[in-house]
Structure formats: C-alpha cells, structure tokens
Design a protein around this motif. Structure first.
Motif, PDB file in Angstrom:
ATOM      1  N   PHE A 165      -6.809   6.456  -3.691  1.00 37.35           N
ATOM      2  CA  PHE A 165      -8.197   6.824  -3.454  1.00 37.35           C
ATOM      3  C   PHE A 165      -9.123   5.733  -3.986  1.00 37.35           C
ATOM      4  CE2 PHE A 165     -12.155   8.750  -4.912  1.00 37.35           C
ATOM      5  CZ  PHE A 165     -12.619   9.272  -3.717  1.00 37.35           C
ATOM      6  N   PHE A 166      -8.905   5.301  -5.220  1.00 33.90           N
ATOM      7  CA  PHE A 166      -9.785   4.306  -5.830  1.00 33.90           C
ATOM      8  C   PHE A 166      -9.636   2.936  -5.184  1.00 33.90           C
ATOM      9  CE2 PHE A 166      -9.297   7.604  -9.056  1.00 33.90           C
ATOM     10  CZ  PHE A 166     -10.623   7.942  -9.213  1.00 33.90           C
ATOM     11  N   ALA A 202       0.822  -1.208   0.000  1.00 36.51           N
ATOM     12  CA  ALA A 202       0.000   0.000   0.000  1.00 36.51           C
ATOM     13  C   ALA A 202       0.857   1.258   0.000  1.00 36.51           C
ATOM     14  CB  ALA A 202      -0.927  -0.012   1.219  1.00 36.51           C
ATOM     15  N   ARG A 203       1.966   1.237   0.699  1.00 36.64           N
ATOM     16  CA  ARG A 203       2.840   2.416   0.738  1.00 36.64           C
ATOM     17  C   ARG A 203       3.500   2.679  -0.606  1.00 36.64           C
ATOM     18  NH1 ARG A 203       5.567   1.541   6.715  1.00 36.64           N
ATOM     19  NH2 ARG A 203       3.736   2.267   7.857  1.00 36.64           N
ATOM     20  N   ALA A 204       3.650   1.639  -1.414  1.00 36.03           N
ATOM     21  CA  ALA A 204       4.306   1.783  -2.710  1.00 36.03           C
ATOM     22  C   ALA A 204       3.355   2.253  -3.811  1.00 36.03           C
ATOM     23  CB  ALA A 204       4.941   0.448  -3.117  1.00 36.03           C
ATOM     24  N   ILE A 205       2.072   2.293  -3.536  1.00 30.83           N
ATOM     25  CA  ILE A 205       1.081   2.675  -4.550  1.00 30.83           C
ATOM     26  C   ILE A 205       1.122   4.186  -4.761  1.00 30.83           C
ATOM     27  CG2 ILE A 205      -1.397   2.787  -5.043  1.00 30.83           C
ATOM     28  CD1 ILE A 205      -1.688   0.249  -3.405  1.00 30.83           C
ATOM     29  N   PRO A 206       1.066   4.623  -6.017  1.00 28.48           N
ATOM     30  CA  PRO A 206       1.012   6.067  -6.283  1.00 28.48           C
ATOM     31  C   PRO A 206      -0.244   6.690  -5.665  1.00 28.48           C
ATOM     32  CG  PRO A 206       1.434   4.827  -8.307  1.00 28.48           C
ATOM     33  CD  PRO A 206       1.121   3.833  -7.240  1.00 28.48           C
TER      34      PRO A 206
END
Length: 93
Positions: A35-36, A26-30
């Motif tokens: 949000f989505f 999750a921390r690596a997600i842009p």
C-alpha cells in the motif's frame, strides 16, 4: 537495443527484462508494504506528469500545473469508465 518482433513491432529486451524484474520484486513484497509503496509510486508518477506539463507549458504556475494534472486524471477516468481500454484478459461487456 531495438529488436524487431515477429510482427515487425520494435522490442526492447533490456527494458522488458527490467520490467519483469520489477514485477518479480513487487510480487515478493509483503502485503502491508505494498500500500505504502503504491502511494510512493503514485507520487513519483505525478511528479513525472508535472514535469511533462511544465515542458509543454513552461510559463504555467504551480496552480495551473495542478489544474492540468487534475484534468488529465479526469480524462483518464472517463476513458476507463467508458470501457474504451481494458486488460487483454478481460472481455468488454
């Protein structure tokens, strides 16, 4: 496998590792995708809660299930607003 901790509480190393992997992912997600993904996670949680409500009230109609779900979210909001539970790194006011 259940492994006792120092205070005797059970620990679940496989689940803990899985959780940490999810946190790292999750921390690596842009930012624009978070949000989505949050919306998708909320929809998944609602589906799980509806399933639990149906297990508790097997003859409930879809409208009754949604009403119970809304009541439970309202109760969670009340608990949050009362400051009964708070993150460990926050001190109550």
């Amino acid at each position: 496998m259940n492994v006792p901790t120092e205070n005797g509480a059970p620990s679940f190393p496989d689940e803990d590792a899985n959780y940490l992997d999810k946190v790292r992912w999750a921390r690596a997600i842009p930012e624009d995708r978070k949000f989505f993904l949050g919306l998708a996670m909320f929809e998944d949680i609602c589906a799980r809660m509806r399933s639990g409500i149906l297990s508790q009230f097997p003859i409930a109609s879809p409208a009754e299930v949604d009403a119970i779900l809304a009541q439970r979210f309202a109760r969670l909001r009340q608990v949050h607003d009362q400051g009964i539970y708070f993150p460990l790194d926050e001190k109550p006011e």
